[in-house]
Design a protein around this motif. Structure first.
Motif, PDB file in Angstrom:
ATOM      1  N   ALA A 169      40.003  26.307  29.578  1.00 18.69           N
ATOM      2  CA  ALA A 169      38.597  26.590  29.284  1.00 18.69           C
ATOM      3  C   ALA A 169      38.517  27.868  28.466  1.00 18.69           C
ATOM      4  O   ALA A 169      39.231  28.832  28.744  1.00 18.69           O
ATOM      5  N   SER A 170      37.659  27.858  27.471  1.00 18.06           N
ATOM      6  CA  SER A 170      37.461  29.024  26.616  1.00 18.06           C
ATOM      7  C   SER A 170      35.985  29.376  26.557  1.00 18.06           C
ATOM      8  O   SER A 170      35.132  28.491  26.493  1.00 18.06           O
ATOM      9  N   PHE A 171      35.747  30.686  26.553  1.00 22.55           N
ATOM     10  CA  PHE A 171      34.389  31.204  26.488  1.00 22.55           C
ATOM     11  C   PHE A 171      34.361  32.338  25.482  1.00 22.55           C
ATOM     12  O   PHE A 171      35.325  33.091  25.367  1.00 22.55           O
ATOM     13  N   VAL A 172      33.268  32.479  24.773  1.00 21.24           N
ATOM     14  CA  VAL A 172      33.112  33.626  23.888  1.00 21.24           C
ATOM     15  C   VAL A 172      32.946  34.871  24.743  1.00 21.24           C
ATOM     16  O   VAL A 172      33.572  35.903  24.492  1.00 21.24           O
ATOM     17  N   ILE A 173      32.131  34.785  25.803  1.00 26.01           N
ATOM     18  CA  ILE A 173      31.786  35.933  26.641  1.00 26.01           C
ATOM     19  C   ILE A 173      32.142  35.653  28.099  1.00 26.01           C
ATOM     20  O   ILE A 173      31.857  34.562  28.610  1.00 26.01           O
ATOM     21  N   ASP A 174      32.712  36.647  28.768  1.00 25.65           N
ATOM     22  CA  ASP A 174      32.956  36.592  30.201  1.00 25.65           C
ATOM     23  C   ASP A 174      32.232  37.753  30.864  1.00 25.65           C
ATOM     24  O   ASP A 174      32.311  38.889  30.387  1.00 25.65           O
ATOM     25  N   LEU A 175      31.524  37.466  31.945  1.00 24.87           N
ATOM     26  CA  LEU A 175      30.911  38.479  32.801  1.00 24.87           C
ATOM     27  C   LEU A 175      31.720  38.494  34.099  1.00 24.87           C
ATOM     28  O   LEU A 175      31.357  37.836  35.078  1.00 24.87           O
ATOM     29  N   PRO A 176      32.857  39.207  34.128  1.00 25.54           N
ATOM     30  CA  PRO A 176      33.795  39.094  35.256  1.00 25.54           C
ATOM     31  C   PRO A 176      33.228  39.527  36.602  1.00 25.54           C
ATOM     32  O   PRO A 176      33.685  39.042  37.638  1.00 25.54           O
ATOM     33  N   ASP A 177      32.254  40.405  36.617  1.00 24.10           N
ATOM     34  CA  ASP A 177      31.678  40.854  37.885  1.00 24.10           C
ATOM     35  C   ASP A 177      30.993  39.714  38.634  1.00 24.10           C
ATOM     36  O   ASP A 177      30.787  39.801  39.840  1.00 24.10           O
ATOM     37  N   LEU A 178      30.642  38.631  37.912  1.00 19.65           N
ATOM     38  CA  LEU A 178      29.987  37.495  38.543  1.00 19.65           C
ATOM     39  C   LEU A 178      30.989  36.451  39.036  1.00 19.65           C
ATOM     40  O   LEU A 178      30.608  35.494  39.717  1.00 19.65           O
ATOM     41  N   GLY A 179      32.267  36.594  38.673  1.00 19.58           N
ATOM     42  CA  GLY A 179      33.344  35.831  39.277  1.00 19.58           C
ATOM     43  C   GLY A 179      33.603  34.424  38.789  1.00 19.58           C
ATOM     44  O   GLY A 179      34.465  33.734  39.337  1.00 19.58           O
ATOM     45  N   GLY A 180      32.914  33.959  37.776  1.00 23.28           N
ATOM     46  CA  GLY A 180      33.071  32.574  37.342  1.00 23.28           C
ATOM     47  C   GLY A 180      34.455  32.232  36.809  1.00 23.28           C
ATOM     48  O   GLY A 180      35.016  31.187  37.158  1.00 23.28           O
ATOM     49  N   ALA A 181      35.014  33.094  35.980  1.00 20.83           N
ATOM     50  CA  ALA A 181      36.347  32.817  35.424  1.00 20.83           C
ATOM     51  C   ALA A 181      37.379  32.754  36.544  1.00 20.83           C
ATOM     52  O   ALA A 181      38.256  31.882  36.543  1.00 20.83           O
TER      53      ALA A 181
ATOM     54  N   GLN B  52      40.725  26.998  40.747  1.00 21.49           N
ATOM     55  CA  GLN B  52      40.776  25.534  40.682  1.00 21.49           C
ATOM     56  C   GLN B  52      41.892  25.043  39.759  1.00 21.49           C
ATOM     57  O   GLN B  52      41.960  23.858  39.437  1.00 21.49           O
ATOM     58  N   GLY B  53      42.718  25.969  39.284  1.00 24.02           N
ATOM     59  CA  GLY B  53      43.855  25.598  38.443  1.00 24.02           C
ATOM     60  C   GLY B  53      43.559  25.497  36.962  1.00 24.02           C
ATOM     61  O   GLY B  53      44.377  24.963  36.204  1.00 24.02           O
ATOM     62  N   VAL B  54      42.412  25.992  36.533  1.00 21.61           N
ATOM     63  CA  VAL B  54      42.036  25.933  35.116  1.00 21.61           C
ATOM     64  C   VAL B  54      42.390  27.267  34.457  1.00 21.61           C
ATOM     65  O   VAL B  54      41.955  28.323  34.909  1.00 21.61           O
ATOM     66  N   ALA B  55      43.174  27.201  33.396  1.00 19.70           N
ATOM     67  CA  ALA B  55      43.486  28.395  32.609  1.00 19.70           C
ATOM     68  C   ALA B  55      42.234  28.789  31.832  1.00 19.70           C
ATOM     69  O   ALA B  55      41.624  27.954  31.161  1.00 19.70           O
ATOM     70  N   VAL B  56      41.846  30.059  31.938  1.00 19.74           N
ATOM     71  CA  VAL B  56      40.604  30.537  31.325  1.00 19.74           C
ATOM     72  C   VAL B  56      40.905  31.647  30.337  1.00 19.74           C
ATOM     73  O   VAL B  56      41.684  32.555  30.630  1.00 19.74           O
ATOM     74  N   GLN B  57      40.264  31.559  29.172  1.00 22.13           N
ATOM     75  CA  GLN B  57      40.360  32.621  28.176  1.00 22.13           C
ATOM     76  C   GLN B  57      38.961  32.937  27.661  1.00 22.13           C
ATOM     77  O   GLN B  57      38.148  32.050  27.492  1.00 22.13           O
ATOM     78  N   SER B  58      38.738  34.214  27.441  1.00 21.55           N
ATOM     79  CA  SER B  58      37.466  34.676  26.863  1.00 21.55           C
ATOM     80  C   SER B  58      37.758  35.671  25.765  1.00 21.55           C
ATOM     81  O   SER B  58      38.746  36.406  25.842  1.00 21.55           O
ATOM     82  N   LEU B  59      36.888  35.698  24.770  1.00 16.69           N
ATOM     83  CA  LEU B  59      37.092  36.642  23.671  1.00 16.69           C
ATOM     84  C   LEU B  59      36.564  38.030  23.992  1.00 16.69           C
ATOM     85  O   LEU B  59      37.195  39.030  23.654  1.00 16.69           O
ATOM     86  N   VAL B  60      35.398  38.104  24.625  1.00 22.02           N
ATOM     87  CA  VAL B  60      34.727  39.379  24.888  1.00 22.02           C
ATOM     88  C   VAL B  60      34.350  39.457  26.361  1.00 22.02           C
ATOM     89  O   VAL B  60      33.834  38.493  26.922  1.00 22.02           O
ATOM     90  N   VAL B  61      34.635  40.597  26.963  1.00 19.54           N
ATOM     91  CA  VAL B  61      34.314  40.812  28.365  1.00 19.54           C
ATOM     92  C   VAL B  61      33.282  41.926  28.474  1.00 19.54           C
ATOM     93  O   VAL B  61      33.440  42.979  27.854  1.00 19.54           O
ATOM     94  N   PHE B  62      32.219  41.649  29.234  1.00 20.22           N
ATOM     95  CA  PHE B  62      31.212  42.656  29.526  1.00 20.22           C
ATOM     96  C   PHE B  62      31.284  42.935  31.014  1.00 20.22           C
ATOM     97  O   PHE B  62      30.766  42.144  31.809  1.00 20.22           O
ATOM     98  N   GLU B  63      31.912  44.018  31.392  1.00 24.03           N
ATOM     99  CA  GLU B  63      32.029  44.385  32.809  1.00 24.03           C
ATOM    100  C   GLU B  63      30.822  45.210  33.237  1.00 24.03           C
ATOM    101  O   GLU B  63      30.176  45.849  32.434  1.00 24.03           O
ATOM    102  N   GLY B  64      30.553  45.166  34.529  1.00 24.02           N
ATOM    103  CA  GLY B  64      29.473  45.970  35.080  1.00 24.02           C
ATOM    104  C   GLY B  64      28.103  45.368  34.926  1.00 24.02           C
ATOM    105  O   GLY B  64      27.104  46.039  35.120  1.00 24.02           O
ATOM    106  N   ASP B  65      28.038  44.084  34.591  1.00 21.49           N
ATOM    107  CA  ASP B  65      26.731  43.427  34.411  1.00 21.49           C
ATOM    108  C   ASP B  65      26.569  42.316  35.408  1.00 21.49           C
ATOM    109  O   ASP B  65      27.230  41.380  35.461  1.00 21.49           O
TER     110      ASP B  65
END
Length: 179
Positions: free
Chosen positions: A148-160, A166-179
């Motif tokens: 799975a690929s995403f332009v944006i990841d909000l890691p504080d929300l835990g989705g990635a 669940q065994g899915v390799a995840v990549q994101s281009l831009v990470v916005f932490e603290g949101d």
């Protein structure tokens, strides 16, 4: 990812207090308006995919834009994952939980063949509810989500992280932490 994508990060607009107070909305549409930035995002996602999938699946609505461009770049078909009731043929659906209720994603029942390798794409991963529903939907069709690929990841929300569990390799281009 590294600071290598700071050029793309600079093209993503932040809208405070949308859709409700306290939320910092990361708006990918400003990146899509920039031809060079949009092309760079698609090229970087394409280069990060190790094994060519049979299909690229895009989640409604902004995910369609990214997935369509990526499918063209990779030379694959495009699988549309839509909100329930939007597709004209026979569909299968998958429910997922929202903050204040339940929603449902659907795809045509014949959209992907059993055994197909599918790469899932969306503009943003937040809590992961929509992406996880899409993974379950694709699996119900007998296909395998290869990443799975995403332009944006909000890691504080835990989705990635939920997808990775669940065994899915995840990549994101831009990470916005603290949101």
């Amino acid at each position: 990812m590294s600071r290598a994508n700071d050029d793309l990060r600079a093209l993503i607009r932040t809208i405070p207090d949308f859709p409700r107070p306290g939320v910092m909305f990361r708006d990918v549409t400003t990146l899509l308006l920039d031809a060079k930035g949009f092309a760079a995002a698609i090229d970087r996602i394409a280069r990060s995919i190790e094994t060519k999938p049979d299909l690229v699946a895009g989640i409604e609505a902004r995910g369609f834009v990214v997935a369509a461009a990526l499918a063209l770049r990779l030379g694959t078909g495009l699988l549309l994952i839509r909100k329930d009731g939007k597709l004209p043929g026979a569909t299968i659906g998958e429910d997922y939980t929202l903050e204040y209720g339940v929603d449902r994603l659907a795809m045509h029942i014949d959209a992907c063949a059993p055994g197909a390798r599918v790469h899932l794409v969306d503009d943003l991963i937040a809590t992961g509810g929509t992406a996880l529903a899409a993974v379950r939907l694709i699996a119900r069709a007998g296909a395998a989500v290869t990443g799975a690929s995403f332009v944006i990841d909000l890691p504080d929300l835990g989705g990635a992280e939920r997808l990775r569990q669940q065994g899915v390799a995840v990549q994101s281009l831009v990470v916005f932490e603290g949101d």
